[in-house]
Motif scaffolding. Structure first.
Motif, PDB file in Angstrom:
ATOM      1  N   THR A 248      47.056  32.587  72.369  1.00  0.00           N
ATOM      2  CA  THR A 248      45.700  33.037  72.081  1.00  0.00           C
ATOM      3  C   THR A 248      45.589  33.316  70.586  1.00  0.00           C
ATOM      4  O   THR A 248      46.522  33.863  69.992  1.00  0.00           O
ATOM      5  N   ASN A 249      44.477  32.931  69.982  1.00  0.00           N
ATOM      6  CA  ASN A 249      44.220  33.263  68.578  1.00  0.00           C
ATOM      7  C   ASN A 249      43.200  34.385  68.521  1.00  0.00           C
ATOM      8  O   ASN A 249      42.137  34.303  69.136  1.00  0.00           O
ATOM      9  N   ASN A 250      43.546  35.438  67.798  1.00  0.00           N
ATOM     10  CA  ASN A 250      42.674  36.599  67.653  1.00  0.00           C
ATOM     11  C   ASN A 250      42.140  36.669  66.230  1.00  0.00           C
ATOM     12  O   ASN A 250      42.929  36.799  65.283  1.00  0.00           O
ATOM     13  N   PRO A 251      40.825  36.609  66.029  1.00  0.00           N
ATOM     14  CA  PRO A 251      40.262  36.690  64.678  1.00  0.00           C
ATOM     15  C   PRO A 251      40.160  38.130  64.201  1.00  0.00           C
ATOM     16  O   PRO A 251      39.073  38.654  63.952  1.00  0.00           O
TER      17      PRO A 251
ATOM     18  N   SER B  75      47.318  44.564  63.529  1.00  0.00           N
ATOM     19  CA  SER B  75      47.443  45.929  64.036  1.00  0.00           C
ATOM     20  C   SER B  75      46.470  46.173  65.180  1.00  0.00           C
ATOM     21  O   SER B  75      46.772  46.921  66.124  1.00  0.00           O
ATOM     22  N   MET B  76      45.294  45.513  65.149  1.00  0.00           N
ATOM     23  CA  MET B  76      44.320  45.671  66.225  1.00  0.00           C
ATOM     24  C   MET B  76      44.829  45.046  67.522  1.00  0.00           C
ATOM     25  O   MET B  76      44.554  45.558  68.613  1.00  0.00           O
ATOM     26  N   VAL B  77      45.570  43.941  67.417  1.00  0.00           N
ATOM     27  CA  VAL B  77      46.145  43.327  68.616  1.00  0.00           C
ATOM     28  C   VAL B  77      47.179  44.264  69.225  1.00  0.00           C
ATOM     29  O   VAL B  77      47.191  44.500  70.438  1.00  0.00           O
TER      30      VAL B  77
ATOM     31  N   SER C 204      43.576  37.406  60.931  1.00  0.00           N
ATOM     32  CA  SER C 204      43.711  36.476  62.049  1.00  0.00           C
ATOM     33  C   SER C 204      45.141  36.549  62.559  1.00  0.00           C
ATOM     34  O   SER C 204      46.085  36.650  61.767  1.00  0.00           O
ATOM     35  N   THR C 205      45.292  36.505  63.891  1.00  0.00           N
ATOM     36  CA  THR C 205      46.599  36.770  64.492  1.00  0.00           C
ATOM     37  C   THR C 205      46.901  35.793  65.616  1.00  0.00           C
ATOM     38  O   THR C 205      46.086  35.582  66.514  1.00  0.00           O
ATOM     39  N   HIS C 206      48.103  35.211  65.572  1.00  0.00           N
ATOM     40  CA  HIS C 206      48.610  34.404  66.676  1.00  0.00           C
ATOM     41  C   HIS C 206      49.188  35.335  67.738  1.00  0.00           C
ATOM     42  O   HIS C 206      49.925  36.264  67.422  1.00  0.00           O
TER      43      HIS C 206
ATOM     44  N   LYS D 156      45.160  33.999  80.964  1.00  0.00           N
ATOM     45  CA  LYS D 156      44.453  33.553  79.759  1.00  0.00           C
ATOM     46  C   LYS D 156      43.035  34.105  79.731  1.00  0.00           C
ATOM     47  O   LYS D 156      42.524  34.505  78.673  1.00  0.00           O
ATOM     48  N   THR D 157      42.383  34.162  80.881  1.00  0.00           N
ATOM     49  CA  THR D 157      41.017  34.705  80.948  1.00  0.00           C
ATOM     50  C   THR D 157      40.991  36.158  80.492  1.00  0.00           C
ATOM     51  O   THR D 157      40.090  36.581  79.751  1.00  0.00           O
ATOM     52  N   VAL D 158      41.980  36.931  80.916  1.00  0.00           N
ATOM     53  CA  VAL D 158      42.057  38.334  80.506  1.00  0.00           C
ATOM     54  C   VAL D 158      42.199  38.437  78.985  1.00  0.00           C
ATOM     55  O   VAL D 158      41.499  39.222  78.327  1.00  0.00           O
ATOM     56  N   PHE D 159      43.073  37.637  78.402  1.00  0.00           N
ATOM     57  CA  PHE D 159      43.296  37.726  76.967  1.00  0.00           C
ATOM     58  C   PHE D 159      42.103  37.196  76.173  1.00  0.00           C
ATOM     59  O   PHE D 159      41.850  37.638  75.044  1.00  0.00           O
ATOM     60  N   ASN D 160      41.362  36.258  76.743  1.00  0.00           N
ATOM     61  CA  ASN D 160      40.139  35.799  76.080  1.00  0.00           C
ATOM     62  C   ASN D 160      39.087  36.905  76.032  1.00  0.00           C
ATOM     63  O   ASN D 160      38.290  36.988  75.084  1.00  0.00           O
TER      64      ASN D 160
END
Length: 359
Positions: free
Chosen positions: A158-161, A165-167, A282-284, A307-311
């Motif tokens: 999942t890519n987090n924009p 630290s927020m992840v 941005s975080t992998h 994957k749905t949860v992480f999205n």
């Protein structure tokens, strides 16, 4: 997969909440890619604000190089692979798997080279050492969960924009499971977290970890689905949620049926997240859902559900990051509660590690 920009909707000045966005920590191992992503093709990914080129050598070695020709910074990932060498598609400079320049058209290479990153396989992923000193790249500094042994698991990306630290904080404060994802249960939400002592944290990583536990009598719930158990089975659940080094966050959930005659098979679940900053916004997120018994459901369906949860996390963190980037209010803009203590400690840890590197 390359990083994407989360462009602001307006040109307002940035005013981030103090300490909420952590600086990048470089003296660590981070996941660069899944092992299955390595092959003959030259691929690119951004790690800690730097582009890297990765591929599998003909002898099976896993190669990760700075993705910039030392001549005029043309991407090596856009260049030509010839056996185990890469010939820059701009001016023909050729590099070996160790990053040394082997040939320059019309000249001698001398000491020209690009950075080569130490690599190690752990679990389904390939890790690279991003510290300045390659000799400090001790594989023992990778905090792989000891509970993962045998069993069955699914993985994904999942890519987090948002800032890394927020992840980590999102994964540490699991009270959001009930409200954002509709799972977890209210009894889990209201159970106050207990900070883990140094002895309860992974051995050798106590100074680089933040963790907490929740112990409660509940039911097996959604965990039962992939094991074929009855979700209403009463259990004593012990959860241990930890950020271990800047690079990995994992939860170990253990279940013991309160009725000795219960037929529940599932005893341990590990949900691991390898958190790799692409840059400061941005975080992998390379993730694994593992359990100690085989899946009785379709693996692809189980992976899609996770994957749905992480999205849903991505959507929430995107909104929060945009507000953080443009919040112009003075004074306190975040009011914290006991469930936030592990996340706040994690913020301080990341800032302390980054300050130590600068010093």
């Amino acid at each position: 997969m390359t990083t994407t920009e989360n462009a602001p909707t307006t040109a307002r000045p940035l005013r981030r909440s103090p300490g909420a966005v952590a600086p990048l920590v470089r003296e660590a191992w981070y996941v660069v890619a899944a092992r299955s992503e390595f092959g003959h093709e030259l691929k690119q990914r951004w790690i800690l604000g730097e582009p890297v080129c990765f591929f599998e050598a003909e002898d099976g070695s896993l190669i990760v190089l700075d993705d910039r020709c030392a001549h005029r910074r043309f991407p090596l990932s856009r260049s030509v692979r010839e056996g185990d060498t890469i010939r820059c598609r701009y001016h023909g400079f050729t590099y070996g798997t160790d990053g040394r320049c082997l040939a320059v058209p019309g000249a001698t290479p001398g000491d020209i080279k690009v950075r080569s990153y130490p690599t190690v396989e752990r679990g389904p992923w390939v890790w690279i050492w991003t510290g300045a000193d390659a000799e400090a790249a001790d594989p023992g500094l990778i905090p792989w969960p000891k509970e993962i042994d045998g069993g069955d698991g699914v993985t994904g990306y999942t890519n987090n924009p948002c800032n890394y630290s927020m992840v980590h904080e999102n994964l540490l404060d699991l009270t959001h499971l009930e409200f954002l994802h509709g799972i977890g249960g209210h009894d889990f939400t209201v159970t106050e977290p207990r900070l883990l002592s140094a002895d309860e944290l992974p051995a050798g990583f106590a100074d680089l970890s933040v963790g907490y536990g929740k112990d409660l009598h509940t039911v097996l719930s959604h965990f039962a689905i992939s094991a074929g158990d009855d979700p209403t089975t009463p259990v004593f659940r012990t959860g241990r949620m930890m950020s271990v080094t800047p690079a990995i966050n994992y939860a170990v959930e253990r279940f013991e049926p309160t009725d000795p005659a219960a037929t529940a098979k599932l005893r341990t679940v590990v949900i691991a997240h390898c958190v790799t900053p692409a840059d400061d916004s941005s975080t992998h997120q390379f993730w694994m859902y593992w359990q100690d018994v085989p899946f009785v459901v379709d693996r692809d369906e189980r992976a899609a559900l996770v994957k749905t949860v992480f999205n849903e996390d991505v959507e929430a963190l995107t909104w929060i990051q945009e507000y953080m980037d443009h919040d112009e209010r003075a004074g306190v803009v975040e009011h914290s509660v006991p469930a936030d203590v592990p996340g706040l400690r994690l913020r301080r840890l990341l800032h302390r590690l980054a300050a130590s590197e600068r010093a």
